[in-house]
Write an enzyme that holds these catalytic residues in place. Structure first.
Site, PDB file in Angstrom:
ATOM      1  N   ASN A 150      46.277  34.109  47.157  1.00 26.47           N
ATOM      2  CA  ASN A 150      45.841  34.177  46.089  1.00 26.47           C
ATOM      3  C   ASN A 150      46.778  35.089  45.459  1.00 26.47           C
ATOM      4  O   ASN A 150      47.121  36.555  45.854  1.00 26.47           O
ATOM      5  CB  ASN A 150      44.795  35.556  45.714  1.00 26.47           C
ATOM      6  CG  ASN A 150      43.563  34.230  45.620  1.00 26.47           C
ATOM      7  OD1 ASN A 150      43.535  32.902  46.330  1.00 26.47           O
ATOM      8  ND2 ASN A 150      42.627  34.928  46.164  1.00 26.47           N
ATOM      9  N   GLU A 189      44.071  31.177  43.414  1.00 22.77           N
ATOM     10  CA  GLU A 189      44.041  31.801  42.751  1.00 22.77           C
ATOM     11  C   GLU A 189      45.300  32.429  42.140  1.00 22.77           C
ATOM     12  O   GLU A 189      45.727  32.637  42.261  1.00 22.77           O
ATOM     13  CB  GLU A 189      42.837  33.383  42.423  1.00 22.77           C
ATOM     14  CG  GLU A 189      41.561  33.291  43.005  1.00 22.77           C
ATOM     15  CD  GLU A 189      40.140  34.670  43.064  1.00 22.77           C
ATOM     16  OE1 GLU A 189      41.255  34.927  42.902  1.00 22.77           O
ATOM     17  OE2 GLU A 189      39.747  34.247  44.097  1.00 22.77           O
ATOM     18  N   GLU A 211      39.950  37.253  49.847  1.00 21.41           N
ATOM     19  CA  GLU A 211      41.216  38.443  49.883  1.00 21.41           C
ATOM     20  C   GLU A 211      40.592  39.365  51.295  1.00 21.41           C
ATOM     21  O   GLU A 211      39.951  40.454  50.222  1.00 21.41           O
ATOM     22  CB  GLU A 211      40.858  38.689  48.708  1.00 21.41           C
ATOM     23  CG  GLU A 211      41.739  37.923  47.622  1.00 21.41           C
ATOM     24  CD  GLU A 211      41.636  38.650  46.172  1.00 21.41           C
ATOM     25  OE1 GLU A 211      41.080  39.166  46.112  1.00 21.41           O
ATOM     26  OE2 GLU A 211      42.344  36.979  45.639  1.00 21.41           O
ATOM     27  N   TYR A 231      48.659  37.525  42.032  1.00 24.65           N
ATOM     28  CA  TYR A 231      48.194  38.261  40.235  1.00 24.65           C
ATOM     29  C   TYR A 231      49.921  39.092  40.455  1.00 24.65           C
ATOM     30  O   TYR A 231      50.382  39.149  38.600  1.00 24.65           O
ATOM     31  CB  TYR A 231      47.283  39.414  40.012  1.00 24.65           C
ATOM     32  CG  TYR A 231      45.953  38.008  40.238  1.00 24.65           C
ATOM     33  CD1 TYR A 231      45.248  37.782  39.830  1.00 24.65           C
ATOM     34  CD2 TYR A 231      45.523  38.192  41.563  1.00 24.65           C
ATOM     35  CE1 TYR A 231      44.047  36.944  39.439  1.00 24.65           C
ATOM     36  CE2 TYR A 231      44.006  37.506  41.390  1.00 24.65           C
ATOM     37  CZ  TYR A 231      43.935  36.542  40.845  1.00 24.65           C
ATOM     38  OH  TYR A 231      42.751  36.077  40.987  1.00 24.65           O
ATOM     39  N   ARG A 281      36.912  25.520  42.740  1.00 23.74           N
ATOM     40  CA  ARG A 281      36.693  26.325  44.051  1.00 23.74           C
ATOM     41  C   ARG A 281      35.466  27.138  43.540  1.00 23.74           C
ATOM     42  O   ARG A 281      35.899  27.614  42.533  1.00 23.74           O
ATOM     43  CB  ARG A 281      37.924  26.963  44.528  1.00 23.74           C
ATOM     44  CG  ARG A 281      37.935  28.218  45.332  1.00 23.74           C
ATOM     45  CD  ARG A 281      38.909  29.108  45.798  1.00 23.74           C
ATOM     46  NE  ARG A 281      38.849  30.157  46.219  1.00 23.74           N
ATOM     47  CZ  ARG A 281      39.097  31.526  46.218  1.00 23.74           C
ATOM     48  NH1 ARG A 281      39.641  31.910  45.013  1.00 23.74           N
ATOM     49  NH2 ARG A 281      38.877  31.653  47.114  1.00 23.74           N
ATOM     50  N   HIS A 319      32.769  35.225  49.489  1.00 22.92           N
ATOM     51  CA  HIS A 319      33.645  36.270  48.432  1.00 22.92           C
ATOM     52  C   HIS A 319      32.764  37.446  47.876  1.00 22.92           C
ATOM     53  O   HIS A 319      32.600  37.892  47.051  1.00 22.92           O
ATOM     54  CB  HIS A 319      33.811  35.228  47.338  1.00 22.92           C
ATOM     55  CG  HIS A 319      34.215  35.647  46.288  1.00 22.92           C
ATOM     56  ND1 HIS A 319      36.154  34.803  45.882  1.00 22.92           N
ATOM     57  CD2 HIS A 319      35.212  36.416  45.318  1.00 22.92           C
ATOM     58  CE1 HIS A 319      36.985  35.265  44.901  1.00 22.92           C
ATOM     59  NE2 HIS A 319      35.936  36.290  44.724  1.00 22.92           N
TER      60      HIS A 319
HETATM   61  O1  IFM Z   1      37.493  38.708  39.921  1.00 21.28           O
HETATM   62  C1  IFM Z   1      39.078  38.607  40.837  1.00 21.28           C
HETATM   63  C2  IFM Z   1      38.160  36.994  42.066  1.00 21.28           C
HETATM   64  O2  IFM Z   1      37.033  37.836  42.357  1.00 21.28           O
HETATM   65  C3  IFM Z   1      38.949  37.878  42.981  1.00 21.28           C
HETATM   66  N1  IFM Z   1      40.891  37.890  43.273  1.00 21.28           N
HETATM   67  C4  IFM Z   1      40.887  38.225  41.729  1.00 21.28           C
HETATM   68  C5  IFM Z   1      40.346  38.001  40.652  1.00 21.28           C
HETATM   69  C6  IFM Z   1      40.609  39.028  39.663  1.00 21.28           C
HETATM   70  O3  IFM Z   1      40.755  40.556  39.743  1.00 21.28           O
END
Ligand code: IFM
Length: 437
Positions: free
Chosen positions: A285, A347, A164, A287, A75, A119
């Protein structure tokens, strides 16, 4: 590690401004990140993406790294200002040539190209005309999608419209810590709607050019309640609506949730039908979860974000919580039911301060543990009936991490920025072995 379906898509992700460099090559126009990174105090190490990982010139070496990793998909994002240097008008053929070479190289290496159209690197000329606050940007985005798919639509295997949009709205336009640096707080809502409108218009443009599936990549963060009063619960609901529902409810046909800042005035008749154009895949995505409690009196926000105790932390100080990924996948299934398309985790990854040892090797056991936990969480969600069909690690390479510049390393491959030497980390070997199995 438990077994995954044989056709499960394993991949890695990157984005254009974070890796490409060559910001003046072949007619590329300036983007909002070129402008923002040059403003004093915006980027912690005062760096820019001018060179980044020099992927524009080293894409063949990076494609070989992908082939060595054995992933079935890569990706990447396409830089809008390479395709349309001012965000309007005919395609810049030289800019598209780069992606043409990249896509052909990926296919020759047996890796499916997965292309994200936006992006965060909006052409500066569009920002000068109001950016995503201006409804016309949605139409410009569809035009760019059409030009790009006209060239690459026969070979890209999955299209992702936006990356995002919540983060681009909140950090870029609400709080001003990302480009374009606007501090509008909840007046940033038009940025949400115009991105979603642009998404819907782009879906139609893509459908006219390609039969490949179309997706959007949203960022999600399960809310952890840090308090047990009614006010805390109301704060958690407000944050959940803003982060987790604002960009998904309307996409899946439910209209906008009652989210802070929601302004019906910018939503015109027919818009919600455009936004809800069917998608084939929902990109997720993830985290970390977010701790929320009721705000202090007088706060401009209807919630307060609080640090979460009891979790290991990454170099970004983000809590490591794989259970949050399983939880959010289950929530998506429960909330949207039959309206939920198949999910791909577009992600998932972590930053650590990876340093080569005396032999030049880079050991990153924390990243291996992080990925192991998150991959298992996906497996558990599949076992519970959530339709997850892919998982992409963020990121292939250490890269330019927005306002953090070069200070945060997310890669499976270490990059020594002065020499641009790439060194696969131990997590690269671990992920390669997982994909092989
Ligand atoms: O690096 C970023 C990415 O561009 C978008 N999602 C989160 C990642 C980590 O912060």
């Amino acid at each position: 590690m438990p077994d995954f379906p044989a056709d499960f898509r394993w991949g890695v992700s990157t984005s254009a401004y974070q890796i490409e460099g060559a910001t003046a090559a072949d007619g590329r126009g300036p983007s909002i990140w070129d402008t923002f990174a040059r403003e004093p105090g915006r980027i912690v190490d005062a760096s820019t993406g001018d060179e980044a990982c020099d992927h524009y010139h080293r894409y063949a070496e990076d494609t070989a790294l992908l082939a060595g990793l054995g992933v079935s998909a890569y990706r990447f994002s396409i830089a809008w200002p390479r395709v349309q240097p001012t965000g309007a008008g005919p395609a810049n053929a030289a800019g598209l040539d780069f992606y043409d070479r990249l896509v052909d190289g990926l296919l020759a290496a047996g890796v499916d190209p997965v292309a994200t159209l936006f992006h965060w690197d909006l052409p500066q000329a569009l920002e000068d005309a109001g950016g995503w606050l201006n409804r016309d940007t949605a139409a410009r985005f569809a035009e760019y999608a059409d030009l790009t798919a006209a060239r690459l639509g026969d070979r890209v295997k999955l299209w992702i419209t936006l990356n995002e949009p919540f983060v681009h709205m909140s950090l870029g336009h609400g709080m001003g810590v990302h480009a374009p640096g606007r501090v509008l707080l909840f007046d940033a809502f038009p940025v949400a709607h115009h991105q979603l409108l642009g998404h819907g218009l782009a879906v139609a443009a893509l459908r006219a050019r390609t039969t490949s599936p179309v997706a959007i990549a949203n960022n999600y963060s399960p809310v952890r309640l840090a308090g047990d009063t009614d006010a805390d619960r109301a704060a958690a609901a407000a944050y959940d609506a803003l982060h987790n529902r604002l960009f998904t409810d309307p996409l899946l046909g439910l209209g906008y949730p009652d989210a802070p800042g929601f302004d019906p005035a910018v939503v015109r008749d027919g818009d919600l039908d455009v936004v809800a154009a069917p998608i084939d895949v929902l990109g997720v995505n993830y985290y970390n979860p977010t701790g929320i409690r009721a705000p202090e009196e007088g706060s401009p926000l209807p919630f307060e974000i609080v640090p979460l105790d009891g979790y290991p932390r990454t170099a970004f100080d983000w809590p490591v919580a794989p259970d949050g990924l399983r939880e959010l996948l289950l929530h998506l299934r429960d909330r949207y039911g039959d309206a939920l398309p198949p999910i791909q985790v577009t992600e998932s990854g972590c930053a650590y301060d990876d340093v080569p040892d005396a032999d030049g090797r880079v050991h990153d056991p924390e990243r291996i543990a992080y990925l192991d936990g998150h991959v298992r969480a996906v497996h558990e969600a599949i076992g519970a009936g959530v339709p997850v069909t892919g998982y992409f690690v963020w990121s292939l390479l250490d890269n330019w991490e927005w306002a953090e510049g070069f200070t945060k390393r997310f890669g499976l491959v270490h990059v020594d920025y002065p020499t641009q030497r790439r060194t696969p980390k131990s997590s690269y070997t671990w992920f390669r072995d997982l994909v092989r199995r």
